[in-house]
Design a protein around this motif. Structure first.
Motif, PDB file in Angstrom:
ATOM      1  N   VAL A 112    -108.603  -4.578 -32.201  1.00  0.00           N
ATOM      2  CA  VAL A 112    -108.283  -6.002 -32.192  1.00  0.00           C
ATOM      3  C   VAL A 112    -107.153  -6.280 -33.176  1.00  0.00           C
ATOM      4  CG1 VAL A 112    -109.167  -8.320 -32.727  1.00  0.00           C
ATOM      5  CG2 VAL A 112    -110.605  -6.686 -31.490  1.00  0.00           C
ATOM      6  N   GLY A 113    -106.179  -7.077 -32.735  1.00  0.00           N
ATOM      7  CA  GLY A 113    -105.040  -7.439 -33.575  1.00  0.00           C
ATOM      8  C   GLY A 113    -103.851  -6.507 -33.436  1.00  0.00           C
ATOM      9  N   GLN A 114    -104.050  -5.385 -32.796  1.00  0.00           N
ATOM     10  CA  GLN A 114    -102.985  -4.384 -32.651  1.00  0.00           C
ATOM     11  C   GLN A 114    -102.157  -4.660 -31.396  1.00  0.00           C
ATOM     12  OE1 GLN A 114    -102.407  -1.655 -34.765  1.00  0.00           O
ATOM     13  NE2 GLN A 114    -100.588  -1.271 -33.545  1.00  0.00           N
ATOM     14  N   THR A 115    -100.836  -4.466 -31.510  1.00  0.00           N
ATOM     15  CA  THR A 115     -99.937  -4.546 -30.357  1.00  0.00           C
ATOM     16  C   THR A 115     -99.537  -3.129 -29.974  1.00  0.00           C
ATOM     17  OG1 THR A 115     -99.100  -6.719 -30.996  1.00  0.00           O
ATOM     18  CG2 THR A 115     -97.701  -5.400 -29.523  1.00  0.00           C
ATOM     19  N   VAL A 148    -104.224  -6.804 -28.253  1.00  0.00           N
ATOM     20  CA  VAL A 148    -105.663  -6.991 -28.073  1.00  0.00           C
ATOM     21  C   VAL A 148    -106.130  -8.115 -28.994  1.00  0.00           C
ATOM     22  CG1 VAL A 148    -107.938  -5.901 -28.274  1.00  0.00           C
ATOM     23  CG2 VAL A 148    -105.976  -4.568 -27.464  1.00  0.00           C
ATOM     24  N   THR A 149    -106.769  -9.135 -28.415  1.00  0.00           N
ATOM     25  CA  THR A 149    -107.272 -10.252 -29.211  1.00  0.00           C
ATOM     26  C   THR A 149    -108.799 -10.272 -29.296  1.00  0.00           C
ATOM     27  OG1 THR A 149    -107.164 -11.718 -27.285  1.00  0.00           O
ATOM     28  CG2 THR A 149    -105.246 -11.678 -28.753  1.00  0.00           C
ATOM     29  N   PHE A 163    -113.382  -8.411 -23.474  1.00  0.00           N
ATOM     30  CA  PHE A 163    -112.004  -8.027 -23.771  1.00  0.00           C
ATOM     31  C   PHE A 163    -111.095  -9.230 -23.563  1.00  0.00           C
ATOM     32  CE2 PHE A 163    -107.834  -6.328 -22.509  1.00  0.00           C
ATOM     33  CZ  PHE A 163    -107.580  -5.496 -23.581  1.00  0.00           C
ATOM     34  N   ALA A 164    -110.084  -9.337 -24.406  1.00  0.00           N
ATOM     35  CA  ALA A 164    -109.026 -10.330 -24.219  1.00  0.00           C
ATOM     36  C   ALA A 164    -107.739  -9.749 -24.776  1.00  0.00           C
ATOM     37  CB  ALA A 164    -109.375 -11.643 -24.910  1.00  0.00           C
ATOM     38  N   ALA A 165    -106.637 -10.056 -24.099  1.00  0.00           N
ATOM     39  CA  ALA A 165    -105.330  -9.563 -24.536  1.00  0.00           C
ATOM     40  C   ALA A 165    -104.233 -10.419 -23.927  1.00  0.00           C
ATOM     41  CB  ALA A 165    -105.130  -8.106 -24.114  1.00  0.00           C
ATOM     42  N   THR A 166    -103.084 -10.394 -24.582  1.00  0.00           N
ATOM     43  CA  THR A 166    -101.867 -10.944 -23.989  1.00  0.00           C
ATOM     44  C   THR A 166    -101.015  -9.754 -23.584  1.00  0.00           C
ATOM     45  OG1 THR A 166    -100.787 -11.044 -26.151  1.00  0.00           O
ATOM     46  CG2 THR A 166    -101.945 -13.037 -25.405  1.00  0.00           C
ATOM     47  N   SER A 181    -101.986 -13.433 -19.847  1.00  0.00           N
ATOM     48  CA  SER A 181    -103.163 -13.065 -20.627  1.00  0.00           C
ATOM     49  C   SER A 181    -104.319 -12.711 -19.705  1.00  0.00           C
ATOM     50  CB  SER A 181    -103.561 -14.228 -21.548  1.00  0.00           C
ATOM     51  OG  SER A 181    -103.949 -15.348 -20.775  1.00  0.00           O
ATOM     52  N   VAL A 182    -105.249 -11.953 -20.243  1.00  0.00           N
ATOM     53  CA  VAL A 182    -106.476 -11.586 -19.541  1.00  0.00           C
ATOM     54  C   VAL A 182    -107.647 -11.817 -20.499  1.00  0.00           C
ATOM     55  CG1 VAL A 182    -105.339  -9.821 -18.147  1.00  0.00           C
ATOM     56  CG2 VAL A 182    -106.468  -9.145 -20.245  1.00  0.00           C
TER      57      VAL A 182
END
Length: 186
Positions: A112-115, A148-149, A163-166, A181-182
């Motif tokens: 989480v928080g990583q691009t 990843v958010t 899971f959530a991400a942009t 986003s998902v």
């Protein structure tokens, strides 16, 4: 003779009484057994997964040129398969079908928080977004990134459950042309 008639009658009555008793006992045992095996009240089905998917493509995008949209629960359905090393998200609804495949750098876990950046290097991250029959002509030629958010996994199986991400993607070497986003929650 009357003694034997009385004796027979007594035996007959006691036989009947014994038979009635055995029948009553058998019926009671059957009722107890049947109630033990009776179907338990039906449990409510687990709630359907909650999800969302959004996209915006600019004029140069091959997947969603000059368009944007979103799919949300409960009018759309969502699936999420994979672990924190590779996952596939699908969104279907309103005549649309989208698939998003995401993978961090070789051998890495998503955090989480990583691009994660897909730069076409063999060990870089992987991003592939396709929808409604359109995608990059070669998914391995797409470049992009995802952040990843939210990420939750099943401790026993390692499967991603929430899971959530942009994301952003380009089918050609140039500016990002598709963004969105998902999200998925089981």
């Amino acid at each position: 003779m009357s003694e034997s008639s009385t004796s027979e009658s007594s035996t007959s009555e006691s036989g009947m009484r014994g038979g009635r008793w055995r029948t009553a006992a058998a019926l009671a045992a059957f009722a107890i057994t049947a109630s033990a095996f009776a179907a338990a009240p039906a449990q409510a089905a687990p709630p359907a997964p909650v999800g969302s998917f959004s996209y915006t493509g600019n004029a140069d995008d091959a997947v969603a040129p000059n368009s944007s949209g979103s799919l949300t629960s409960p009018t759309s359905s969502f699936t999420l398969n994979g672990t924190n090393r590779y996952l596939t998200f699908t969104a279907t609804g309103g005549g649309e079908h989208w698939e998003v495949r995401l993978e961090p750098e070789d051998g890495q876990d998503m955090v989480v928080g990583q691009t994660y950046v897909d730069s076409l290097d063999s060990d870089s991250a992987f991003v592939d977004v396709s929808g409604n029959g359109r995608g990059c002509y070669d998914s391995y030629a797409a470049i992009g990134a995802f952040t990843v958010t939210e990420l939750k996994t099943d401790r026993r199986t390692g499967a991603v459950t929430d899971f959530a991400a942009t994301y952003e993607q380009s089918c050609v070497d140039g500016p990002m042309t598709l963004r969105g986003s998902v999200s998925y929650s089981s």
